[in-house]
Design a protein around this motif. Structure first.
Motif, PDB file in Angstrom:
ATOM      1  N   VAL A  59       0.861  -1.184   0.000  1.00 22.40           N
ATOM      2  CA  VAL A  59       0.000   0.000   0.000  1.00 22.40           C
ATOM      3  C   VAL A  59       0.895   1.232   0.000  1.00 22.40           C
ATOM      4  N   ARG A  60       0.675   2.125  -0.962  1.00 22.70           N
ATOM      5  CA  ARG A  60       1.464   3.346  -1.068  1.00 22.70           C
ATOM      6  C   ARG A  60       0.561   4.558  -0.905  1.00 22.70           C
ATOM      7  N   THR A  61       1.051   5.566  -0.209  1.00 18.57           N
ATOM      8  CA  THR A  61       0.328   6.827  -0.057  1.00 18.57           C
ATOM      9  C   THR A  61       0.806   7.785  -1.143  1.00 18.57           C
ATOM     10  N   VAL A  62      -0.146   8.331  -1.907  1.00 17.60           N
ATOM     11  CA  VAL A  62       0.179   9.177  -3.053  1.00 17.60           C
ATOM     12  C   VAL A  62      -0.420  10.566  -2.846  1.00 17.60           C
ATOM     13  N   HIS A  63       0.381  11.585  -3.066  1.00 13.53           N
ATOM     14  CA  HIS A  63      -0.087  12.968  -3.030  1.00 13.53           C
ATOM     15  C   HIS A  63      -0.271  13.439  -4.463  1.00 13.53           C
ATOM     16  N   MET A  64      -1.479  13.873  -4.777  1.00 15.10           N
ATOM     17  CA  MET A  64      -1.828  14.238  -6.151  1.00 15.10           C
ATOM     18  C   MET A  64      -2.094  15.739  -6.234  1.00 15.10           C
ATOM     19  N   MET A  65      -1.451  16.401  -7.182  1.00 16.44           N
ATOM     20  CA  MET A  65      -1.692  17.816  -7.462  1.00 16.44           C
ATOM     21  C   MET A  65      -1.940  17.956  -8.963  1.00 16.44           C
ATOM     22  N   GLY A  66      -2.981  18.678  -9.334  1.00 13.73           N
ATOM     23  CA  GLY A  66      -3.291  18.827 -10.750  1.00 13.73           C
ATOM     24  C   GLY A  66      -4.243  19.965 -11.023  1.00 13.73           C
ATOM     25  N   GLU A  67      -4.471  20.254 -12.294  1.00  9.88           N
ATOM     26  CA  GLU A  67      -5.356  21.329 -12.732  1.00  9.88           C
ATOM     27  C   GLU A  67      -6.017  20.931 -14.041  1.00  9.88           C
ATOM     28  N   PRO A  68      -7.147  21.549 -14.322  1.00  7.29           N
ATOM     29  CA  PRO A  68      -7.769  21.298 -15.632  1.00  7.29           C
ATOM     30  C   PRO A  68      -7.066  22.105 -16.721  1.00  7.29           C
ATOM     31  N   VAL A  69      -7.122  21.618 -17.930  1.00 14.95           N
ATOM     32  CA  VAL A  69      -6.623  22.337 -19.100  1.00 14.95           C
ATOM     33  C   VAL A  69      -7.842  22.780 -19.907  1.00 14.95           C
ATOM     34  N   LEU A  70      -7.963  24.077 -20.128  1.00 17.26           N
ATOM     35  CA  LEU A  70      -9.150  24.643 -20.768  1.00 17.26           C
ATOM     36  C   LEU A  70      -8.851  25.012 -22.214  1.00 17.26           C
ATOM     37  N   ASP A  71      -9.911  24.932 -23.050  1.00 14.42           N
ATOM     38  CA  ASP A  71      -9.746  25.415 -24.423  1.00 14.42           C
ATOM     39  C   ASP A  71     -10.114  26.892 -24.465  1.00 14.42           C
ATOM     40  N   VAL A  72     -10.192  27.449 -25.658  1.00 16.63           N
ATOM     41  CA  VAL A  72     -10.389  28.894 -25.796  1.00 16.63           C
ATOM     42  C   VAL A  72     -11.733  29.362 -25.261  1.00 16.63           C
ATOM     43  N   ASP A  73     -12.742  28.504 -25.255  1.00 16.07           N
ATOM     44  CA  ASP A  73     -14.049  28.921 -24.758  1.00 16.07           C
ATOM     45  C   ASP A  73     -14.244  28.572 -23.280  1.00 16.07           C
ATOM     46  N   GLY A  74     -13.158  28.139 -22.620  1.00 16.03           N
ATOM     47  CA  GLY A  74     -13.242  27.874 -21.192  1.00 16.03           C
ATOM     48  C   GLY A  74     -13.700  26.488 -20.833  1.00 16.03           C
ATOM     49  N   SER A  75     -13.885  25.612 -21.803  1.00 14.26           N
ATOM     50  CA  SER A  75     -14.312  24.237 -21.512  1.00 14.26           C
ATOM     51  C   SER A  75     -13.103  23.381 -21.154  1.00 14.26           C
ATOM     52  N   THR A  76     -13.309  22.434 -20.264  1.00 16.04           N
ATOM     53  CA  THR A  76     -12.239  21.532 -19.855  1.00 16.04           C
ATOM     54  C   THR A  76     -12.014  20.482 -20.928  1.00 16.04           C
ATOM     55  N   VAL A  77     -10.775  20.437 -21.423  1.00 14.22           N
ATOM     56  CA  VAL A  77     -10.462  19.463 -22.460  1.00 14.22           C
ATOM     57  C   VAL A  77      -9.606  18.320 -21.910  1.00 14.22           C
ATOM     58  N   SER A  78      -8.891  18.570 -20.859  1.00 14.97           N
ATOM     59  CA  SER A  78      -8.084  17.505 -20.261  1.00 14.97           C
ATOM     60  C   SER A  78      -7.717  17.896 -18.835  1.00 14.97           C
ATOM     61  N   MET A  79      -7.115  16.961 -18.161  1.00 13.05           N
ATOM     62  CA  MET A  79      -6.661  17.205 -16.795  1.00 13.05           C
ATOM     63  C   MET A  79      -5.265  16.623 -16.647  1.00 13.05           C
ATOM     64  N   TRP A  80      -4.339  17.407 -16.088  1.00  9.74           N
ATOM     65  CA  TRP A  80      -2.994  16.889 -15.843  1.00  9.74           C
ATOM     66  C   TRP A  80      -2.767  16.839 -14.344  1.00  9.74           C
ATOM     67  N   ALA A  81      -1.860  15.985 -13.941  1.00 11.89           N
ATOM     68  CA  ALA A  81      -1.583  15.851 -12.506  1.00 11.89           C
ATOM     69  C   ALA A  81      -0.160  15.347 -12.299  1.00 11.89           C
ATOM     70  N   VAL A  82       0.404  15.752 -11.176  1.00  9.13           N
ATOM     71  CA  VAL A  82       1.682  15.225 -10.698  1.00  9.13           C
ATOM     72  C   VAL A  82       1.382  14.399  -9.452  1.00  9.13           C
ATOM     73  N   LEU A  83       1.837  13.162  -9.445  1.00  7.58           N
ATOM     74  CA  LEU A  83       1.576  12.265  -8.319  1.00  7.58           C
ATOM     75  C   LEU A  83       2.902  11.893  -7.665  1.00  7.58           C
ATOM     76  N   ARG A  84       2.962  12.097  -6.378  1.00  2.86           N
ATOM     77  CA  ARG A  84       4.198  11.850  -5.629  1.00  2.86           C
ATOM     78  C   ARG A  84       3.952  10.766  -4.588  1.00  2.86           C
ATOM     79  N   ASP A  85       4.841   9.793  -4.542  1.00  2.96           N
ATOM     80  CA  ASP A  85       4.768   8.739  -3.536  1.00  2.96           C
ATOM     81  C   ASP A  85       5.329   9.301  -2.212  1.00  2.96           C
ATOM     82  N   VAL A  86       4.438   9.530  -1.269  1.00  2.00           N
ATOM     83  CA  VAL A  86       4.848  10.110   0.027  1.00  2.00           C
ATOM     84  C   VAL A  86       4.748   9.075   1.143  1.00  2.00           C
ATOM     85  N   SER A  87       4.801   7.812   0.795  1.00  2.00           N
ATOM     86  CA  SER A  87       4.618   6.750   1.801  1.00  2.00           C
ATOM     87  C   SER A  87       5.646   6.853   2.926  1.00  2.00           C
ATOM     88  N   GLU A  88       6.932   6.983   2.552  1.00  2.00           N
ATOM     89  CA  GLU A  88       7.971   7.027   3.580  1.00  2.00           C
ATOM     90  C   GLU A  88       7.876   8.304   4.400  1.00  2.00           C
TER      91      GLU A  88
END
Length: 506
Positions: free
Chosen positions: A184-213
């Motif tokens: 079992v690993r503890t993961v810290h996730m940080m991310g944001e939506p990526v918007l197109d020109v009209d403000g709609s969400t087209v994708s989501m990116w995230a950075v995930l860090r293993d903070v178990s230790e």
């Protein structure tokens, strides 16, 4: 509404290399200093405070190592895209092992992007290693990601992703993943939506860090801190009980211990001096007790150990001592029986004691000792140590026989009984509060079996004898005790001490 990434947002430029290098140098110097502190931290696993200090040091080192790696990544920029190796046969492909707690930070930080228009996902190789997923397998979609998350953490992940996709809120939270190997690993996730020109969400990116230790280190700090707090609470409670028991056992030292009954009797005063290096109550004691027929019992001593156990032992010893004295037992015989009592005790211990019986009719002091400093006699502005009869520590030798001595006293004479804790702690000494009685650096035996002061004990006796002129000027026994406290009260003592002063009235 918070700012969001745009699909055509230009890539951020890295900070100047020189400023980051300076931060890296500072971090590494701090890490070296922290490592030196960690090496000096107590390594004894039985000490709660030492475990807590060690856990804090480990946590600090863990965070400094991560900070160093983060800064190095910031300086060097994103890692190069790895060249895809030639596909291996499925039969020999292995799932990567969980990252080592001592592995690089890069192996514990992965990234991912989920395209909502094409329903495609892109994972970095580091994220595959964190999750323990076969690199040949497709990355998990947002709908599939909860399948590797522990049941109790799934609602948290779902809520974060929903808020990001619908309300364009940044993701910043943790959850636990179950790897195929059962880890079992503890993961810290940080991310944001990526918007197109009209403000709609087209994708989501995230950075995930293993903070178990990191989280494991933080839990260790919390657990050791709680253990330390519990130990301190127990110590405070035991100290309070020991103080209350000591106050109930020892005669009150404020005012005269016994009422004066005319010429030839004794004016008494005493004082208990706590250790200046330990908060624990020791086994030092004194007593003054009027016996049937007008005689007075004076005694002082020290039992090994500290706390409630030794204080209860003092109560037992004083009860036995008074009882035998009331029955008419002379000091030498009384010490012999006390030694038998120590020998038969369920909890083996050692003790020193001096016991005096004063007869006012003849102004005679009959006394015996068991490995204890002899009484000091002050007369006409000078002082001397009484010659001690034979006597070893109580509990040291089965069947020991104790000698007895007599000393004629005169009106105005002053008798001082004390314990060896008055001796100061030598400069630079690392010796803790005394754990035994009759320390070899304080007391020794002569050829006749009597005790003689040595080392620090002799120095303390010399200082006491040097107070003879001031004792001669004192009006009361209580004034004499105050003189001793002024001389020794601020001394950095390693043990508790007691002083009992008896002055023959005129």
């Amino acid at each position: 509404m918070p700012s969001h990434l745009s699909a055509d947002h230009p890539a951020a430029q890295p900070p100047p290399r020189g400023s980051v290098d300076a931060l890296i140098s500072q971090t590494r110097r701090l890490r070296g200093d922290m490592d030196a502190v960690r090496r000096d931290a107590p390594a004894d696993g039985t000490d709660p405070e030492g475990r807590w200090q060690r856990a804090l040091c480990d946590l600090a080192m863990h965070q400094l190592n991560d900070l160093d790696a983060h800064l190095a990544q910031l300086r060097d920029g994103p890692p190069p895209v790895p060249v895809e190796p030639e596909a291996a046969p499925p039969a020999v492909r292995a799932v990567p092992a969980a990252s080592s707690p001592h592995g690089s930070l890069i192996s514990r930080v992965g990234s991912a992007e989920w395209n909502l228009l094409t329903d495609e996902a892109s994972w970095s190789g580091e994220l595959y290693r964190i999750v323990g997923r076969d690199p040949a397998a497709p990355p998990l979609t947002l709908d599939e990601l909860p399948s590797v998350v522990l049941d109790e953490d799934r609602p948290r992940l779902t809520s974060m992703v929903t808020d990001c996709l619908i309300d364009a809120k940044p993701i910043d939270g943790e959850f636990r993943m179950l790897r195929p190997d059962g880890d079992v690993r503890t993961v810290h996730m940080m991310g944001e939506p990526v918007l197109d020109v009209d403000g709609s969400t087209v994708s989501m990116w995230a950075v995930l860090r293993d903070v178990s230790e990191l989280r494991r280190s933080q839990r260790t700090v919390s657990e050791t801190r709680d253990s330390l707090q519990r130990q301190r609470h127990v110590a405070q409670t035991e100290h309070r009980l020991a103080v209350e028991l000591q106050e109930a056992v020892l005669p009150p030292w404020r005012g005269s211990l016994l009422p004066e009954q005319g010429p030839g009797t004794l004016e008494l005063a005493a004082r208990y001096l706590p250790s200046s290096t330990s908060a624990l109550i020791g086994g030092d004691w004194y007593d003054a007790f009027e016996l049937p027929g007008g005689d007075t019992l004076l005694s002082a001593g020290d039992l090994t150990g500290h706390g409630v156990t030794v204080t209860s032992g003092v109560a037992m010893l004083l009860g036995a001592l008074r009882g035998m004295a009331v029955a008419g037992t002379e000091p030498g015989r009384l010490m012999t029986w006390l030694n038998q009592l120590f020998d038969a005790s369920a909890r083996p211990t050692l003790g020193s004691a001096v016991c005096c019986r004063y007869r006012p009719q003849s102004r005679t002091l009959v006394w015996a000792q068991a490995g204890h400093p002899a009484p000091l006699l002050f007369r006409n502005g000078t002082g001397r140590t009484l010659t001690p009869p034979a006597g070893v520590l109580l509990g040291a030798t089965s069947g020991a026989v104790y000698g007895q001595a007599e000393e004629p006293l005169e009106p105005g004479d002053l008798l001082l009984l004390h314990t060896d804790g008055l001796a100061p702690l030598r400069e630079g000494s690392s010796r803790p509060a005394a754990a035994h009685t009759g320390r070899p650096d304080l007391i020794d035996t002569d050829d006749t079996g009597g005790t003689v002061e040595t080392g620090e004990g002799a120095a303390a006796v010399s200082r006491l004898l040097g107070l003879a002129p001031r004792f001669g000027e004192a009006r009361t026994a209580q004034d004499c005790v105050r003189t001793v406290v002024e001389e020794f009260g601020e001394t950095e003592r390693a043990d508790d001490a007691c002083v009992l002063v008896a002055r023959v009235t005129t």
